[in-house]
Design a protein around this motif. Structure first.
Motif, PDB file in Angstrom:
ATOM      1  N   VAL A 146      26.484 -46.572 -15.211  1.00 42.63           N
ATOM      2  CA  VAL A 146      25.037 -46.730 -15.031  1.00 42.63           C
ATOM      3  C   VAL A 146      24.406 -45.386 -14.668  1.00 42.63           C
ATOM      4  N   VAL A 147      23.356 -45.048 -15.367  1.00 41.47           N
ATOM      5  CA  VAL A 147      22.643 -43.821 -15.027  1.00 41.47           C
ATOM      6  C   VAL A 147      21.161 -44.169 -14.930  1.00 41.47           C
ATOM      7  N   THR A 148      20.485 -43.624 -13.984  1.00 44.83           N
ATOM      8  CA  THR A 148      19.041 -43.824 -13.969  1.00 44.83           C
ATOM      9  C   THR A 148      18.371 -42.471 -14.093  1.00 44.83           C
ATOM     10  N   CYS A 170      27.774 -36.451 -11.887  1.00 46.45           N
ATOM     11  CA  CYS A 170      26.846 -37.585 -11.964  1.00 46.45           C
ATOM     12  C   CYS A 170      25.415 -37.113 -12.102  1.00 46.45           C
ATOM     13  N   ILE A 171      25.227 -35.831 -12.362  1.00 45.11           N
ATOM     14  CA  ILE A 171      23.859 -35.339 -12.535  1.00 45.11           C
ATOM     15  C   ILE A 171      23.840 -34.417 -13.747  1.00 45.11           C
ATOM     16  N   GLY A 172      22.805 -34.532 -14.532  1.00 50.18           N
ATOM     17  CA  GLY A 172      22.676 -33.655 -15.700  1.00 50.18           C
ATOM     18  C   GLY A 172      21.301 -33.026 -15.675  1.00 50.18           C
ATOM     19  N   VAL A 173      21.256 -31.700 -15.795  1.00 54.12           N
ATOM     20  CA  VAL A 173      19.963 -31.028 -15.872  1.00 54.12           C
ATOM     21  C   VAL A 173      19.840 -30.454 -17.264  1.00 54.12           C
ATOM     22  N   LYS A 174      18.786 -30.823 -17.964  1.00 51.41           N
ATOM     23  CA  LYS A 174      18.586 -30.244 -19.292  1.00 51.41           C
ATOM     24  C   LYS A 174      17.129 -29.884 -19.497  1.00 51.41           C
ATOM     25  N   SER A 175      16.884 -29.032 -20.476  1.00 50.72           N
ATOM     26  CA  SER A 175      15.515 -28.562 -20.666  1.00 50.72           C
ATOM     27  C   SER A 175      14.682 -29.657 -21.330  1.00 50.72           C
ATOM     28  N   VAL A 176      13.381 -29.547 -21.133  1.00 49.32           N
ATOM     29  CA  VAL A 176      12.463 -30.472 -21.793  1.00 49.32           C
ATOM     30  C   VAL A 176      12.139 -29.860 -23.157  1.00 49.32           C
ATOM     31  N   GLY A 177      13.068 -29.908 -24.085  1.00 51.82           N
ATOM     32  CA  GLY A 177      12.808 -29.325 -25.398  1.00 51.82           C
ATOM     33  C   GLY A 177      12.646 -27.816 -25.346  1.00 51.82           C
ATOM     34  N   GLY A 178      13.645 -27.117 -24.828  1.00 49.35           N
ATOM     35  CA  GLY A 178      13.597 -25.648 -24.810  1.00 49.35           C
ATOM     36  C   GLY A 178      13.326 -25.125 -23.410  1.00 49.35           C
ATOM     37  N   GLY A 218      17.059 -24.414 -13.679  1.00 52.64           N
ATOM     38  CA  GLY A 218      18.074 -24.737 -14.689  1.00 52.64           C
ATOM     39  C   GLY A 218      19.430 -24.117 -14.411  1.00 52.64           C
ATOM     40  N   CYS A 219      19.733 -23.852 -13.143  1.00 55.94           N
ATOM     41  CA  CYS A 219      20.974 -23.129 -12.848  1.00 55.94           C
ATOM     42  C   CYS A 219      22.206 -24.032 -12.933  1.00 55.94           C
ATOM     43  N   GLN A 220      22.009 -25.323 -12.882  1.00 54.87           N
ATOM     44  CA  GLN A 220      23.086 -26.305 -13.008  1.00 54.87           C
ATOM     45  C   GLN A 220      24.135 -26.208 -11.901  1.00 54.87           C
ATOM     46  N   SER A 221      23.776 -25.557 -10.805  1.00 51.61           N
ATOM     47  CA  SER A 221      24.695 -25.515  -9.655  1.00 51.61           C
ATOM     48  C   SER A 221      24.953 -26.925  -9.144  1.00 51.61           C
ATOM     49  N   CYS A 222      23.918 -27.772  -9.219  1.00 48.73           N
ATOM     50  CA  CYS A 222      24.054 -29.152  -8.748  1.00 48.73           C
ATOM     51  C   CYS A 222      25.128 -29.898  -9.545  1.00 48.73           C
ATOM     52  N   MET A 223      25.219 -29.602 -10.834  1.00 46.73           N
ATOM     53  CA  MET A 223      26.171 -30.327 -11.678  1.00 46.73           C
ATOM     54  C   MET A 223      27.606 -30.047 -11.251  1.00 46.73           C
ATOM     55  N   ALA A 280      11.543 -22.836 -22.300  1.00 54.28           N
ATOM     56  CA  ALA A 280      10.190 -22.418 -21.945  1.00 54.28           C
ATOM     57  C   ALA A 280       9.452 -23.501 -21.171  1.00 54.28           C
ATOM     58  N   ARG A 281       9.860 -24.727 -21.367  1.00 52.92           N
ATOM     59  CA  ARG A 281       9.030 -25.825 -20.861  1.00 52.92           C
ATOM     60  C   ARG A 281       9.542 -26.464 -19.580  1.00 52.92           C
ATOM     61  N   GLY A 282      10.625 -25.983 -19.030  1.00 48.42           N
ATOM     62  CA  GLY A 282      11.126 -26.557 -17.784  1.00 48.42           C
ATOM     63  C   GLY A 282      12.200 -27.608 -18.013  1.00 48.42           C
ATOM     64  N   PHE A 283      12.529 -28.324 -16.956  1.00 50.04           N
ATOM     65  CA  PHE A 283      13.749 -29.136 -16.967  1.00 50.04           C
ATOM     66  C   PHE A 283      13.522 -30.552 -16.479  1.00 50.04           C
ATOM     67  N   ILE A 284      14.428 -31.438 -16.898  1.00 48.30           N
ATOM     68  CA  ILE A 284      14.489 -32.752 -16.281  1.00 48.30           C
ATOM     69  C   ILE A 284      15.900 -32.948 -15.745  1.00 48.30           C
ATOM     70  N   ALA A 285      16.000 -33.796 -14.728  1.00 58.11           N
ATOM     71  CA  ALA A 285      17.324 -34.124 -14.200  1.00 58.11           C
ATOM     72  C   ALA A 285      17.588 -35.592 -14.467  1.00 58.11           C
ATOM     73  N   VAL A 286      18.749 -35.869 -14.996  1.00 58.58           N
ATOM     74  CA  VAL A 286      19.182 -37.251 -15.140  1.00 58.58           C
ATOM     75  C   VAL A 286      20.225 -37.462 -14.055  1.00 58.58           C
ATOM     76  N   VAL A 287      19.922 -38.324 -13.092  1.00 59.75           N
ATOM     77  CA  VAL A 287      20.825 -38.421 -11.939  1.00 59.75           C
ATOM     78  C   VAL A 287      21.273 -39.849 -11.674  1.00 59.75           C
ATOM     79  N   CYS A 288      22.244 -39.918 -10.799  1.00 64.01           N
ATOM     80  CA  CYS A 288      22.773 -41.165 -10.286  1.00 64.01           C
ATOM     81  C   CYS A 288      21.815 -41.723  -9.236  1.00 64.01           C
ATOM     82  N   ILE A 289      22.200 -42.811  -8.596  1.00 65.33           N
ATOM     83  CA  ILE A 289      21.301 -43.378  -7.576  1.00 65.33           C
ATOM     84  C   ILE A 289      21.573 -42.754  -6.206  1.00 65.33           C
TER      85      ILE A 289
END
Ligand code: SF4
Ligand code: SF4
Ligand code: SF4
Lengths: 594, 96
Positions: free
Chosen positions: B88-90, B34-42, B13-18, B44-53
């Motif tokens: 467009v975001v996937t 073009c990339i967003g990293v956010k937690s999976v509801g807090g 979750g360091c968001q260096s990529c962003m 404690a539970r880890g992260f998801i990345a919403v990225v471009c193509i």
């Protein structure tokens, strides 16, 4: 600084009137850079002399710096306020997503004054500001749940910070903390109680924006240098692998790990609660602050079964680090790692500062051992070293404060010892409970003279561990080394650089990072600014009654042998005289008018 | 080489990529990442990345120390264009 840098925006919020205004304060940031430098000025401007720390008059100041959002590891938010715990300067730093969120929302600082009639939380989404009713969140048993509800209610996922208090802050425990992003804290000196006194449950901040820079090529070049220096440095690898918990064994071996209320400085069971033991048995996840590649935050996964139902389990994710292992582990003689995790979790849920809590419970244990308090005061709790269940029950009573004894414990170890005795082993400096270092004269004198009375501002323990005996272990030598470190750290905390990266952000690098935002300082300038900020803090401290002439020193630190150097009253007195002469060398500046 | 979201369990979750993606576009801050990293509801539970193509030579993957992101052989079109032009975001799934 660049003309359009949103850093100059200061957001002033008034909780009594539920109103806000934004002022452009280029003056503040151009002269003091940001972070601690800007915050101490705002505190001087906003905090009336001698005010009650829990009154609406006491301001809460948050400040970030010019490098925040631009460079890695510049991700701390500095909070300043008058401390309800010591009645003097309150300063506390926190990271998580807080600093980036404040910067991305378009502010360099936020000032919160007044008090609300009903519980509320503030949501700051860029320039949209909302005061939201938090009545249903107030008195909620777990701070986690309150955080979860706010998370569901507010936009900005991934780009926001949620700073919130738990039950401890609501009940005005003077060492209540403010928690951000579940695991990070404005820990020391009671910011949580100041929130509580204003009926402020939480502050949410989010935003997304571009930041102005004046030279793209220079920006990328300096960025890459810092990034590579940070990720390749051995110190950073150490913080990533074991985290600060990696220090448990080395400090124990050195003979500087306070144990059982500092009756000893070595814990015979240190191996069982070492960073290595935590990592092997429980490490479940590593986390990082925003815009920091290091990832030094270590989270343990603790699987517990439900007592009344077979094959039902829950897994709690619990953050641990060196300070927690010291304060709730060795200091309390707790070697059962699972019990230690449960105690850490309980304190996290309630929102207490873990260091203060551990030191207070350690004093209570010794006081009961010596018979100056009995089960009458403790309400049948029998404190004994290692008995984590008793400690878990006691922290609940510190929140509920059912009698005079627990009311005292909720105000800190000095308050408790004033009433019940045992002052010689009430381990606090300047009213703040001691950090986990009995390493030598540097650690203790450092805590006595630094602005926050903690280990954070001058790292005295590191002077003890690296000093060459002939130079440093004179009172003047120790004092001078501590002052030099504390002055330089004012620069870092004005740029809000994480102290773990102090080896990367050397003065020449600092100058180049600042050039990108058009701050054109020389090395002399930044040293002068560091010195000035240090003096400004002392000006506030002296204004509020702090004196280097009558430092309260718990005798215990002289009784338990130090691994290096010798310490007695005379030594401390001489060091304090030296600091006083240095701090007062130039007259402290008169109050800056608005 | 384009982008693969390889194993978000490794993400800290360091968001260096962003911010790396923003720098690639000559920017500072996060407005056009073009990339967003956010937690999976807090947290404690880890992260998801919403990225471009994925663009060529993705900067976001270069700064990802944990290899949660890594460059891949084939990919779609340069996404910063997609994002800024049509928004467009996937949501990236691990690419097998
Ligand atoms: S080194 Fe650790 S505390 Fe410092 S900014 Fe990075 S993750 Fe946060
Ligand atoms: S792959 Fe996408 S997110 Fe990564 S740098 Fe390229 S455009 Fe940015
Ligand atoms: S994907 Fe990599 S760079 Fe991005 S937040 Fe996760 S660990 Fe950091």
């Amino acid at each position: 600084m660049l003309k359009h840098d949103p850093l100059a925006n200061v957001l002033y919020l008034d909780l009594s009137k539920k109103s806000f205004r934004i002022e452009q304060r280029h003056d503040l940031f151009e002269r003091h850079m940001g972070g601690a430098g800007a915050a101490i000025q705002l505190l001087h401007e906003e905090c009336p002399e001698g005010c009650d720390a829990l009154s609406p008059e006491n301001p809460i100041v948050f400040a970030v710096g010019p490098l925040t959002g631009l460079f890695p590891l510049a991700s701390k938010t500095v909070a300043m306020f008058k401390s309800p715990h010591t009645g003097n300067l309150g300063e506390s730093h926190c990271d998580g997503r807080s600093a980036i969120a404040i910067r991305m929302a378009g502010y360099g600082a936020i000032v919160i004054k007044g008090a609300s009639d009903i519980p509320l939380y503030i949501a700051i989404h860029g320039n949209q500001i909302y005061f939201r009713d938090a009545s249903s969140l107030w008195k909620m048993k777990s701070g986690f749940t309150a955080g979860r509800i706010i998370r569901e209610n507010e936009p900005g996922a991934g780009l926001r910070t949620i700073m919130r208090i738990g039950r401890a802050g609501e009940e005005l425990v003077s060492y209540a903390c403010v928690t951000t992003e579940t695991y990070r804290h404005f820990g020391r000196l009671g910011l949580g109680a100041v929130f509580g006194s204003k009926r402020l449950k939480a502050v949410v901040v989010s935003g997304k924006r571009s930041l102005p820079i004046n030279d793209k090529r220079l920006y990328r070049k300096v960025y890459d240098e810092i990034y590579h220096a940070a990720v390749n440095s051995p110190a950073m690898k150490k913080y990533h692998n074991l985290g600060t918990a990696g220090n448990v064994l080395s400090l124990n071996e050195f003979g500087g790990l306070p144990t059982r209320n500092l009756k000893q400085a070595k814990f015979e069971k240190a191996l069982e609660i070492s960073g290595e033991a935590f990592a092997k048995q429980y490490l479940g996840r590593r986390l990082s602050c925003s815009h920091c590649p290091v990832g030094c935050i270590h989270i343990a996964a603790l699987r517990e079964s439900y007592e009344d139902e077979s094959y039902f389990y829950k897994t709690s994710m619990i953050s641990y680090d060196y300070e927690l292992i010291y304060a709730l582990g060795s200091m309390l003689g707790v070697s059962d790692i699972e019990g230690l995790l449960k105690l850490m979790d309980r304190i996290e849920v309630l929102g207490l500062d873990a260091i203060s809590t551990g030191v207070i419970l350690a004093w209570a244990t010794e006081a009961q051992e010596r018979g100056i308090i009995s089960k009458k005061e403790t309400i049948e709790i029998e404190f004994s070293w290692g008995n984590y269940t008793a400690y878990m029950n006691a922290v609940q009573l510190i929140i509920e404060q059912p009698n005079e004894f627990y009311k005292r414990l909720a105000k800190g170890v000095v308050h408790a010892a004033c009433v019940y005795g045992g002052e010689d082993y009430a381990l606090a400096f300047g009213g703040n409970e001691m950090p986990g270092y009995h390493t030598g004269p540097g650690a203790h004198i450092g805590a006595l003279i630094d602005a926050r009375h903690s280990h954070l501002d001058n790292a005295g323990y590191s002077i003890d561990q690296t000093a060459s005996a002939e130079r440093h272990f004179t009172p003047e030598g120790v004092a001078e080394a501590l002052l030099a470190e504390e002055r330089w750290r004012q620069v870092l905390s004005s740029l809000v650089v994480c102290f773990f990266a102090r080896g990367v952000y050397r003065p020449d690098i600092v100058l180049r990072t600042l050039q990108v935002s058009d701050f054109n300082f020389s090395i002399d300038d930044i040293h002068r600014i560091g010195d000035e900020i240090h003096r400004e803090k002392y000006r506030f401290k002296i204004r509020e009654g702090f004196s280097l002439d009558n430092l309260r020193v718990p005798k215990r630190i002289f009784e338990t042998p130090l691994p290096v150097g010798k310490l007695d009253e005379e030594f401390i007195h001489k060091a304090a005289l030296y600091v006083k002469a240095e701090v007062l060398k130039h007259p402290l500046r008169p109050k800056v008018s608005n | 080489m384009r982008l693969v979201v390889a194993d978000m369990e490794k993400c800290i979750g360091c968001q260096s990529c962003m911010s790396a993606c923003a720098r690639r576009q000559g920017e500072a801050g996060l407005a056009n990442t073009c990339i967003g990293v956010k937690s999976v509801g807090g947290m404690a539970r880890g992260f998801i990345a919403v990225v471009c193509i994925a663009c060529d030579a993705p900067s976001c993957a270069k700064v990802c120390l944990t290899n949660a992101l890594s460059p891949r052989e084939k990919g779609g079109e340069c996404v910063s264009v997609l994002l800024t032009v049509s928004g467009v975001v996937t949501v990236a799934m691990p690419v097998l």
